[in-house]
Design a protein around this motif. Sequence first.
Motif, PDB file in Angstrom:
ATOM      1  N   TYR A   1     -16.420   4.811   4.754  1.00 50.06           N
ATOM      2  CA  TYR A   1     -16.146   4.001   3.442  1.00 50.06           C
ATOM      3  C   TYR A   1     -16.447   2.662   3.682  1.00 50.06           C
ATOM      4  CZ  TYR A   1     -13.698   8.393   2.518  1.00 50.06           C
ATOM      5  OH  TYR A   1     -13.411   9.642   2.272  1.00 50.06           O
ATOM      6  N   ASP A   2     -17.690   2.364   4.355  1.00 52.35           N
ATOM      7  CA  ASP A   2     -17.868   0.932   4.142  1.00 52.35           C
ATOM      8  C   ASP A   2     -18.078   0.258   3.119  1.00 52.35           C
ATOM      9  OD1 ASP A   2     -18.309  -1.087   6.168  1.00 52.35           O
ATOM     10  OD2 ASP A   2     -20.431  -1.044   5.649  1.00 52.35           O
ATOM     11  N   LYS A   3     -18.803   0.660   2.092  1.00 53.87           N
ATOM     12  CA  LYS A   3     -19.492   0.300   1.054  1.00 53.87           C
ATOM     13  C   LYS A   3     -18.034   0.038   0.420  1.00 53.87           C
ATOM     14  CE  LYS A   3     -24.229   1.629   1.226  1.00 53.87           C
ATOM     15  NZ  LYS A   3     -25.393   2.364   0.659  1.00 53.87           N
ATOM     16  N   PHE A   4     -17.214   1.187   0.187  1.00 54.39           N
ATOM     17  CA  PHE A   4     -16.060   1.159  -0.937  1.00 54.39           C
ATOM     18  C   PHE A   4     -15.003   0.014  -0.428  1.00 54.39           C
ATOM     19  CE2 PHE A   4     -11.922   3.150  -2.217  1.00 54.39           C
ATOM     20  CZ  PHE A   4     -12.124   3.096  -3.592  1.00 54.39           C
ATOM     21  N   LEU A   5     -14.518  -0.046   0.758  1.00 54.68           N
ATOM     22  CA  LEU A   5     -13.389  -0.789   0.917  1.00 54.68           C
ATOM     23  C   LEU A   5     -13.723  -2.189   1.695  1.00 54.68           C
ATOM     24  CD1 LEU A   5     -11.143   1.872   2.980  1.00 54.68           C
ATOM     25  CD2 LEU A   5     -10.825   0.803   0.777  1.00 54.68           C
ATOM     26  N   PHE A   6     -14.858  -2.504   2.259  1.00 55.46           N
ATOM     27  CA  PHE A   6     -15.201  -3.608   3.117  1.00 55.46           C
ATOM     28  C   PHE A   6     -15.824  -4.795   2.725  1.00 55.46           C
ATOM     29  CE2 PHE A   6     -13.891   0.015   5.883  1.00 55.46           C
ATOM     30  CZ  PHE A   6     -12.538  -0.068   6.220  1.00 55.46           C
ATOM     31  N   SER A   7     -15.869  -4.845   1.480  1.00 56.40           N
ATOM     32  CA  SER A   7     -16.617  -6.108   0.896  1.00 56.40           C
ATOM     33  C   SER A   7     -15.694  -7.254   1.004  1.00 56.40           C
ATOM     34  CB  SER A   7     -17.084  -5.858  -0.631  1.00 56.40           C
ATOM     35  OG  SER A   7     -16.012  -5.786  -1.353  1.00 56.40           O
ATOM     36  N   ARG A   8     -14.528  -6.840   1.199  1.00 59.54           N
ATOM     37  CA  ARG A   8     -13.415  -8.058   1.340  1.00 59.54           C
ATOM     38  C   ARG A   8     -12.457  -7.584   2.457  1.00 59.54           C
ATOM     39  NH1 ARG A   8     -14.166 -12.324  -1.886  1.00 59.54           N
ATOM     40  NH2 ARG A   8     -14.842 -11.669  -3.883  1.00 59.54           N
ATOM     41  N   THR A   9     -11.797  -8.204   3.093  1.00 61.17           N
ATOM     42  CA  THR A   9     -10.771  -8.216   4.303  1.00 61.17           C
ATOM     43  C   THR A   9      -9.757  -7.264   3.792  1.00 61.17           C
ATOM     44  OG1 THR A   9     -10.942 -10.399   4.934  1.00 61.17           O
ATOM     45  CG2 THR A   9      -9.365  -9.318   5.581  1.00 61.17           C
ATOM     46  N   VAL A  10      -9.546  -6.109   4.633  1.00 59.35           N
ATOM     47  CA  VAL A  10      -8.627  -5.214   4.725  1.00 59.35           C
ATOM     48  C   VAL A  10      -7.646  -4.882   5.429  1.00 59.35           C
ATOM     49  CG1 VAL A  10      -8.382  -2.446   4.225  1.00 59.35           C
ATOM     50  CG2 VAL A  10     -10.041  -3.783   2.943  1.00 59.35           C
ATOM     51  N   ILE A  11      -6.579  -4.721   5.413  1.00 56.97           N
ATOM     52  CA  ILE A  11      -5.599  -4.980   6.831  1.00 56.97           C
ATOM     53  C   ILE A  11      -4.664  -3.878   6.668  1.00 56.97           C
ATOM     54  CG2 ILE A  11      -3.425  -6.051   7.512  1.00 56.97           C
ATOM     55  CD1 ILE A  11      -4.974  -9.036   6.292  1.00 56.97           C
ATOM     56  N   VAL A  12      -4.433  -2.882   7.742  1.00 59.30           N
ATOM     57  CA  VAL A  12      -3.818  -1.683   7.745  1.00 59.30           C
ATOM     58  C   VAL A  12      -2.849  -1.844   8.741  1.00 59.30           C
ATOM     59  CG1 VAL A  12      -4.243   0.622   8.009  1.00 59.30           C
ATOM     60  CG2 VAL A  12      -5.890  -0.382   7.354  1.00 59.30           C
ATOM     61  N   THR A  13      -1.459  -1.856   8.087  1.00 60.36           N
ATOM     62  CA  THR A  13      -0.538  -2.087   9.076  1.00 60.36           C
ATOM     63  C   THR A  13       0.069  -0.326   9.301  1.00 60.36           C
ATOM     64  OG1 THR A  13       1.076  -1.916   7.219  1.00 60.36           O
ATOM     65  CG2 THR A  13       0.251  -3.969   8.042  1.00 60.36           C
ATOM     66  N   LEU A  14       0.249  -0.390  10.831  1.00 59.73           N
ATOM     67  CA  LEU A  14       0.683   0.965  11.254  1.00 59.73           C
ATOM     68  C   LEU A  14       2.140   1.018  11.955  1.00 59.73           C
ATOM     69  CD1 LEU A  14      -2.947   1.378  13.155  1.00 59.73           C
ATOM     70  CD2 LEU A  14      -2.173   2.265  11.088  1.00 59.73           C
ATOM     71  N   GLY A  15       2.917   0.322  11.484  1.00 53.96           N
ATOM     72  CA  GLY A  15       4.344   0.278  11.931  1.00 53.96           C
ATOM     73  C   GLY A  15       4.426  -0.135  13.318  1.00 53.96           C
ATOM     74  N   GLY A  16       5.167   0.599  14.154  1.00 51.43           N
ATOM     75  CA  GLY A  16       5.232   0.293  15.431  1.00 51.43           C
ATOM     76  C   GLY A  16       3.872   0.414  16.296  1.00 51.43           C
ATOM     77  N   LYS A  17       2.830   1.068  15.759  1.00 51.73           N
ATOM     78  CA  LYS A  17       1.515   1.112  16.149  1.00 51.73           C
ATOM     79  C   LYS A  17       0.487   0.004  16.090  1.00 51.73           C
ATOM     80  CE  LYS A  17       2.530   5.642  17.392  1.00 51.73           C
ATOM     81  NZ  LYS A  17       3.607   5.770  16.632  1.00 51.73           N
TER      82      LYS A  17
ATOM     83  N   ILE B   1      -4.516  -5.286  16.338  1.00 45.89           N
ATOM     84  CA  ILE B   1      -3.447  -5.937  17.033  1.00 45.89           C
ATOM     85  C   ILE B   1      -2.251  -5.160  17.351  1.00 45.89           C
ATOM     86  CG2 ILE B   1      -1.965  -8.029  16.475  1.00 45.89           C
ATOM     87  CD1 ILE B   1      -4.656  -9.270  16.567  1.00 45.89           C
ATOM     88  N   GLN B   2      -1.897  -5.294  18.531  1.00 43.76           N
ATOM     89  CA  GLN B   2      -0.885  -4.576  18.984  1.00 43.76           C
ATOM     90  C   GLN B   2       0.345  -5.035  18.517  1.00 43.76           C
ATOM     91  OE1 GLN B   2      -0.653  -4.574  23.448  1.00 43.76           O
ATOM     92  NE2 GLN B   2       1.253  -3.163  23.567  1.00 43.76           N
ATOM     93  N   ALA B   3       1.215  -4.096  18.209  1.00 42.74           N
ATOM     94  CA  ALA B   3       2.723  -4.400  17.423  1.00 42.74           C
ATOM     95  C   ALA B   3       3.540  -4.976  18.675  1.00 42.74           C
ATOM     96  CB  ALA B   3       3.071  -3.082  16.940  1.00 42.74           C
ATOM     97  N   PHE B   4       4.548  -5.843  18.101  1.00 37.11           N
ATOM     98  CA  PHE B   4       5.507  -6.344  18.916  1.00 37.11           C
ATOM     99  C   PHE B   4       6.664  -5.297  19.169  1.00 37.11           C
ATOM    100  CE2 PHE B   4       3.120 -10.176  17.504  1.00 37.11           C
ATOM    101  CZ  PHE B   4       3.304 -10.920  18.642  1.00 37.11           C
ATOM    102  N   GLU B   5       7.194  -5.472  20.124  1.00 36.94           N
ATOM    103  CA  GLU B   5       8.285  -4.289  20.448  1.00 36.94           C
ATOM    104  C   GLU B   5       9.406  -4.829  19.827  1.00 36.94           C
ATOM    105  OE1 GLU B   5      10.486  -1.827  23.647  1.00 36.94           O
ATOM    106  OE2 GLU B   5       8.733  -3.065  24.211  1.00 36.94           O
ATOM    107  N   ALA B   6      10.159  -4.021  18.842  1.00 43.80           N
ATOM    108  CA  ALA B   6      11.616  -4.539  18.247  1.00 43.80           C
ATOM    109  C   ALA B   6      12.672  -4.207  19.161  1.00 43.80           C
ATOM    110  CB  ALA B   6      11.770  -3.686  16.986  1.00 43.80           C
TER     111      ALA B   6
END
Length: 321
Positions: free
Chosen positions: A223-239, A253-258
């Motif tokens: 999906y390079d052409k569809f999504l990444f003309s801009r900055t896309v950030i995907v949060t994965l919760g505790g992952k 970026i690794q998650a901080f441990e709650a």
Amino acid sequence: MPHVTILGSLNYDLVTFTSKVPLGGETILSDSFATHCGGKGANQALAVRRLSSPDTVEVRMVGRVGKDAFGVELKDGLENAGVDVSLVEEIEGKSGVAVIIVERSGENRILVSAGANGTFVPDDITSNLFMTDKGKLTDYLVLQNELPLPVIYRAIELGHAKGVNIVYNPSPMDSSVLTSGIIKKISYLIVNETELSQLIGVEISNEDIQDHERLIKKIRTLYDKFLFSRTVIVTLGGKGVIAFTNKGESFYIQAFEAEKVVDTTGAGDSFLGAFVGAVADGKNVKVAIERGAAAGAIAVSREGAADSIPFLEETRELLKK
């Protein structure tokens, strides 16, 4: 001084905590009940304010509340926190309300009644939205999906045309109307793994999330052409967090441990607030994500949405550890 405008919902949250979610037709006793000022727009405005310095970043909320007790509390809460509420209208009718059921595991279920938030129409979005009280363009416009979608897309189109940086968190997601043409007008698209899966039409598996290099390759290849003309950030919760920048970079970026997961309700808004506050203050994407991850880890250890949002100094302390 950088200026951030948040256009979005203001909801009064009615929160029930329970160790068991009732089945259809079943009545059970909850563990406790609380009320909070909320709404994704208001929460993100509060988060940007708390997680940036008032000496370096200005924050304004644009939205609507009803002429009721909830509306008074919603508006006063933001104003007392240092958010400019001069463009929060009080209209006839009821304020938005969210009914939230929180399991003791931290998972939540949310029902939203739009109230005043649902009265916006596209013609309400004018150039005045993008102008500060000093007669200059706002630098960042933050949007979510708790206002009618035609209103959100009108704001994206007009904001982009004027050169405003658009930060968009398309939650709750409706991927059927989020086109590549709209995405290309967004400076920062922030989604979680479920929203990403809906957006690109491909399931994100647990195996993908566990192996972030595999996930990065999978998304970029397809999906390079569809999504990444801009900055896309995907949060994965505790992952952790995966990011793709408009410069062609991708990183994890690794998650901080709650300390303890109590309530996940305000985690995403805390992340976004810290991220936007850092970017507005001149920090790069990676540093801004680290601040966001720290804010999210603190937020999940507390009850409530707005009440769980940490302050800038708290995230700085966590980042030092």
